[in-house]
Design a protein around this motif. Structure first.
Motif, short mmCIF file in Angstrom:
data_model
loop_
_atom_site.label_atom_id
_atom_site.label_comp_id
_atom_site.label_asym_id
_atom_site.label_seq_id
_atom_site.Cartn_x
_atom_site.Cartn_y
_atom_site.Cartn_z
N ARG A 9 0.85 -1.18 0.00
CA ARG A 9 0.00 0.00 0.00
C ARG A 9 0.89 1.24 0.00
NH1 ARG A 9 -4.48 -1.46 -1.83
NH2 ARG A 9 -5.54 0.33 -0.89
N VAL A 10 0.35 2.34 -0.48
CA VAL A 10 1.14 3.56 -0.67
C VAL A 10 0.46 4.74 0.04
CG1 VAL A 10 2.16 5.15 -2.34
CG2 VAL A 10 1.91 2.71 -2.92
N VAL A 11 1.25 5.49 0.79
CA VAL A 11 0.80 6.75 1.39
C VAL A 11 1.65 7.87 0.80
CG1 VAL A 11 0.51 8.08 3.52
CG2 VAL A 11 0.12 5.59 3.53
N ILE A 12 1.01 8.91 0.29
CA ILE A 12 1.72 9.99 -0.41
C ILE A 12 1.69 11.26 0.43
CG2 ILE A 12 1.82 11.38 -2.51
CD1 ILE A 12 0.39 9.12 -3.97
N SER A 13 2.87 11.85 0.63
CA SER A 13 3.00 13.16 1.27
C SER A 13 3.40 14.19 0.23
CB SER A 13 4.06 13.11 2.38
OG SER A 13 3.70 12.18 3.38
N SER A 14 3.17 15.45 0.54
CA SER A 14 3.35 16.50 -0.46
C SER A 14 4.80 16.71 -0.87
CB SER A 14 2.75 17.82 0.04
OG SER A 14 3.36 18.19 1.27
N ASP A 15 5.72 16.61 0.08
CA ASP A 15 7.13 16.85 -0.20
C ASP A 15 7.98 16.07 0.79
OD1 ASP A 15 7.24 18.42 2.23
OD2 ASP A 15 6.43 20.10 1.10
N MET A 239 4.28 -1.13 3.54
CA MET A 239 3.84 0.23 3.24
C MET A 239 4.94 0.99 2.51
SD MET A 239 0.77 0.25 4.50
CE MET A 239 0.47 1.98 4.12
N PHE A 240 4.56 1.69 1.47
CA PHE A 240 5.45 2.61 0.78
C PHE A 240 5.02 4.03 1.14
CE2 PHE A 240 6.04 -1.22 -1.57
CZ PHE A 240 7.26 -1.15 -2.21
N PRO A 251 0.03 3.31 -8.95
CA PRO A 251 -1.35 3.01 -9.35
C PRO A 251 -2.34 3.55 -8.31
CG PRO A 251 0.04 1.06 -9.52
CD PRO A 251 0.83 2.09 -8.78
N LEU A 252 -3.41 4.14 -8.75
CA LEU A 252 -4.38 4.76 -7.85
C LEU A 252 -4.95 3.75 -6.86
CD1 LEU A 252 -6.34 7.13 -10.27
CD2 LEU A 252 -4.60 7.74 -8.59
N GLU A 253 -5.11 2.51 -7.29
CA GLU A 253 -5.75 1.52 -6.42
C GLU A 253 -4.88 1.11 -5.24
OE1 GLU A 253 -4.00 -0.80 -9.97
OE2 GLU A 253 -5.03 1.11 -9.61
N LEU A 254 -3.59 1.47 -5.28
CA LEU A 254 -2.70 1.12 -4.17
C LEU A 254 -2.56 2.22 -3.14
CD1 LEU A 254 0.23 -0.79 -5.92
CD2 LEU A 254 -1.85 -1.70 -4.88
N ILE A 255 -3.11 3.39 -3.41
CA ILE A 255 -2.97 4.53 -2.49
C ILE A 255 -3.90 4.33 -1.29
CG2 ILE A 255 -3.24 7.02 -2.23
CD1 ILE A 255 -2.57 7.28 -5.21
N ASP A 256 -3.34 4.49 -0.10
CA ASP A 256 -4.08 4.28 1.14
C ASP A 256 -3.75 5.42 2.10
OD1 ASP A 256 -5.38 3.40 3.38
OD2 ASP A 256 -4.14 1.62 3.69
N GLN A 257 -4.39 6.54 1.93
CA GLN A 257 -4.09 7.72 2.75
C GLN A 257 -4.63 7.59 4.18
OE1 GLN A 257 -1.67 8.93 0.43
NE2 GLN A 257 -2.21 10.77 1.60
N GLU A 258 -5.43 6.56 4.45
CA GLU A 258 -6.01 6.42 5.77
C GLU A 258 -5.11 5.71 6.74
OE1 GLU A 258 -8.92 7.84 6.57
OE2 GLU A 258 -8.82 8.65 4.53
N PHE A 259 -4.02 5.09 6.27
CA PHE A 259 -3.15 4.31 7.15
C PHE A 259 -2.51 5.21 8.20
CE2 PHE A 259 1.06 2.62 8.27
CZ PHE A 259 0.67 1.42 8.81
#
Length: 259
Positions: A9-15, A239-240, A251-259
């Motif tokens: 799963r992937v969590v994305i931060s702004s910078d 987790m990435f 891929p959008l389906e791997l993004i998990d911002q709730e973790f």
């Protein structure tokens, strides 16, 4: 199909700065919770720019004082076989960023040998394997790691396991020397893939546009021999944590911002 808790799963931060803070805060929240009920947490740390920034963010975070650090053991996924005061040592960077700012017992900090402490890399690797085995169990000759941190190189390497080299294939040893590494410094020591992947949670922290291609390949299921990051997998969670620059091929389906 893999269960959700074993999928990547992937969590994305702004910078990069936000990424380091976000990961550090998640780490401290979990250590506070675990240490408050007396659970021991063995952590495998990573070096590199973003790995050190995560430790620095944790070392300056006000909640670091809420952790009972006597329940935490710090290890390293890899190290550069250099003098103890060499700026390229991962443990030196970790001490400055985190360890010097927390109340952790000295015996809970398990650094790999320096060139002053071991006659050669084989001896250093053997010594670290023996230290790991002191905390092993009936199943493994190493601790039950709660969390393993990994950085990812532009070539997809993790720890000091580089693409298309023999070290990535080794499964019968916990620690091995790495000679003539493709990334300087050339002399290194690394945990092997079975040890890294035995952790309950594997957190890969990835920052920068130069990592986007390797991240995309790792998430797409590339061969771990050619993209070692693709073979990183925790027993319960993988987790990435990435910044926006590195997230181009996620891929959008791997993004998990709730973790």
């Amino acid at each position: 199909m893999a269960h959700l808790w074993t999928e990547k799963r992937v969590v994305i931060s702004s910078d990069a700065e936000t990424l380091a803070h976000d990961v550090a805060e998640r780490l401290l929240v979990r250590l506070i919770r675990r240490s408050s009920v007396g659970k021991v947490s063995h952590l495998a740390l990573t070096g590199g720019g973003i790995g050190t920034e995560v430790l620095r963010a944790a070392g300056s975070h006000p909640r670091r004082a809420e952790v009972d650090w006597s329940t935490v053991h710090l290890w390293w996924g890899d190290e550069r076989f250099l003098a103890p005061d060499d700026e390229d040592r991962n443990d030196l960077a970790a001490r400055r960023a985190l360890i010097d700012h927390i109340d952790i017992p000295a015996q809970n900090v398990h650094a790999m040998a320096t060139v002053d402490e071991a006659p050669d890399m084989d001896a250093a690797a053997a010594a670290y394997a023996a230290e790991l085995a002191r905390y092993g169990d009936d199943e493994h000759d190493w601790p039950a790691f709660y969390l393993c941190f990994l950085g990812v190189g532009p070539d997809g390497h993790i720890a000091s396991l580089f693409p298309d080299r023999a070290e990535i294939q080794i499964t019968d040893r916990s620690v091995v020397p790495v000679r003539d590494a493709p990334k300087p410094p050339a002399s290194r020591i690394t945990l092997t893939r079975p040890v890294l992947n035995s952790a309950r949670c594997v957190w890969l922290v990835v920052s920068g546009v130069d990592k986007a291609s390797a991240l995309g390949l790792a998430l797409a299921g590339a061969s771990y021999e050619t993209v070692p990051a693709a073979g990183a997998k925790g027993r319960r969670r993988t987790m990435f944590f990435v910044d926006q620059d590195a997230a181009t091929n996620v891929p959008l389906e791997l993004i998990d911002q709730e973790f």
